[in-house]
Design a protein around this motif. Structure first.
Motif, PDB file in Angstrom:
ATOM      1  N   SER A 122       0.422  -1.180  -0.346  1.00  0.00           N
ATOM      2  CA  SER A 122       0.176  -0.250  -0.087  1.00  0.00           C
ATOM      3  C   SER A 122       0.819   0.685  -0.104  1.00  0.00           C
ATOM      4  N   ASN A 173      -0.620  -8.293  -1.096  1.00  0.00           N
ATOM      5  CA  ASN A 173      -2.700  -8.918  -1.022  1.00  0.00           C
ATOM      6  C   ASN A 173      -2.393 -10.662  -0.495  1.00  0.00           C
ATOM      7  N   ARG A 212      -4.868  -7.013  -8.284  1.00  0.00           N
ATOM      8  CA  ARG A 212      -4.240  -6.680  -6.233  1.00  0.00           C
ATOM      9  C   ARG A 212      -2.606  -7.715  -7.453  1.00  0.00           C
ATOM     10  N   ARG A 245      -1.105 -10.174 -11.962  1.00  0.00           N
ATOM     11  CA  ARG A 245      -2.518  -9.202 -11.117  1.00  0.00           C
ATOM     12  C   ARG A 245      -3.578  -9.983 -11.548  1.00  0.00           C
ATOM     13  N   SER A 278      -2.609  -2.702  -8.294  1.00  0.00           N
ATOM     14  CA  SER A 278      -1.692  -3.177  -7.767  1.00  0.00           C
ATOM     15  C   SER A 278      -1.027  -4.982  -8.689  1.00  0.00           C
TER      16      SER A 278
END
Ligand code: UD1
Length: 312
Positions: A122, A173, A212, A245, A278
């Protein structure tokens, strides 16, 4: 025997790390956890093989006593949630930042050989370019991201000023067995898996095109141990991701296929502080730490889902 401390060792990632450390054999494993977001049940079958310290990392004296003389400290204890850090900024700050300061300070005082710090993807915020490289300027979008980034800065300045051999891994994640789906702040994969098994429609925040780099817990835990053993990494920061991702829409489609269900998601507005995309560049972690993720996304999901089926 080398003494290893795992802060947050009753959490889902920490408890997986504890099991892997015990499997190594030559290590005495001690857990520091206040059971705020972790659970004693996560350590159930290994409980008699570890030392458990029920300590809150906000309390320096008992923390320092537990850490004293450890070979390695894996610092994973945190209140790990972006939205929770917005709704409850004070405890989030106290645990994630003041608590991390306490851990690093106790490691200096207690002459710890190596600290592995669980930092967060993050910290990058929204970058113009994907995948995200460690050299990019951080742009935290939430208190949680800012706290985790400050923790990195403390780790590296403690390296420079006090010789603390600390290495930071930016977790991307992480998902897997024992991730608790019991709170609105739970990780999306745990919530979606429970929904699929219980035949409920999940909620997607935003249009579902947020993406993610979902990383299976065994790969992250393996990397933590490689980071503890690597040479010349004090003060460094590495991405701990898978390098791929997937969007939330793709995730939910894949889960429905594996589980053989057809349950349309409900859509709600995107969450405040939420990063859009991400994905980790894992070149540096591969080169310096020997990072080598073993699980494809589908393999990790299938293993995790098999575990959730035993729970719900
Ligand atoms: C962030 C960090 C991650 C960190 C974690 C700690 C980023 C990119 N990642 O995860 O490194 O370890 O905090 O908790 O910042 N969502 C839904 N429906 C749900 C729940 C979530 O659509 O029911 C969405 C969220 O809005 C988000 C995505 O799923 O877009 C992932 O959410 P979550 O699993 O909570 O993790 P992050 O906040 O991305």
């Amino acid at each position: 025997m080398r003494k290893c401390i795992v802060t947050g060792g009753a959490g889902f990632i920490g408890s997986a790390l504890v099991r892997k450390l015990l499997a190594q054999g030559d290590t005495s494993v001690e857990v520091v956890d206040n059971l705020l977001t972790g659970h004693a049940r996560n350590l159930e079958e290994v409980r008699d093989r570890i030392v458990f310290h029920e300590i809150d990392i906000r309390h320096y004296a008992p923390l320092a006593a537990a850490i004293h003389g450890a070979d390695t400290v894996y610092h994973l204890a945190a209140i790990p949630s972006v939205p929770r850090s917005i709704r409850e900024p004070v405890p989030s700050h106290e645990v994630n930042l003041d608590g991390s300061f306490n851990v690093f300070h106790a490691c200096v005082q207690g002459k710890v050989r190596r600290v592995v710090y669980a930092a967060s993807s993050s910290a990058y915020g929204d970058t113009d370019v994907l995948p995200k490289e460690e050299t990019m300027a951080p742009r935290p979008k939430s208190p949680y991201a800012a706290q985790k980034l400050m923790g990195e800065y403390y780790a590296s300045t403690f390296h420079t000023c006090f010789g603390l051999d600390a290495v930071a891994l930016r977790f991307f994640n992480v998902y897997g067995e024992r991730q608790d789906p019991g709170s609105p702040y739970s990780g999306v994969i745990s919530l979606f898996m429970r929904a699929a098994i219980e035949r409920r429609n999940p909620t997607i925040f935003g249009d579902g095109e947020h993406s993610r780099d979902f990383t299976y817990v065994d790969d992250v835990v393996g990397l933590c141990m490689k980071a503890a053993a690597a040479s010349n990494v004090g003060g460094q920061v590495y991405n701990a991701g898978n390098g791929n991702r997937y969007t939330l829409n793709e995730l939910w489609r894949l889960l429905q296929t594996i589980e053989g269900v057809d349950l349309p998601a409900k859509f709600e507005p995107a969450r405040e502080g939420d990063v859009r995309d991400s994905q980790a560049d894992i070149t540096a972690a591969t080169r310096d730490l020997g990072h080598n993720p073993q699980y494809t996304f589908e393999q990790g999901l299938r293993r995790t889902l098999a575990w959730y089926r035993t729970q719900f």
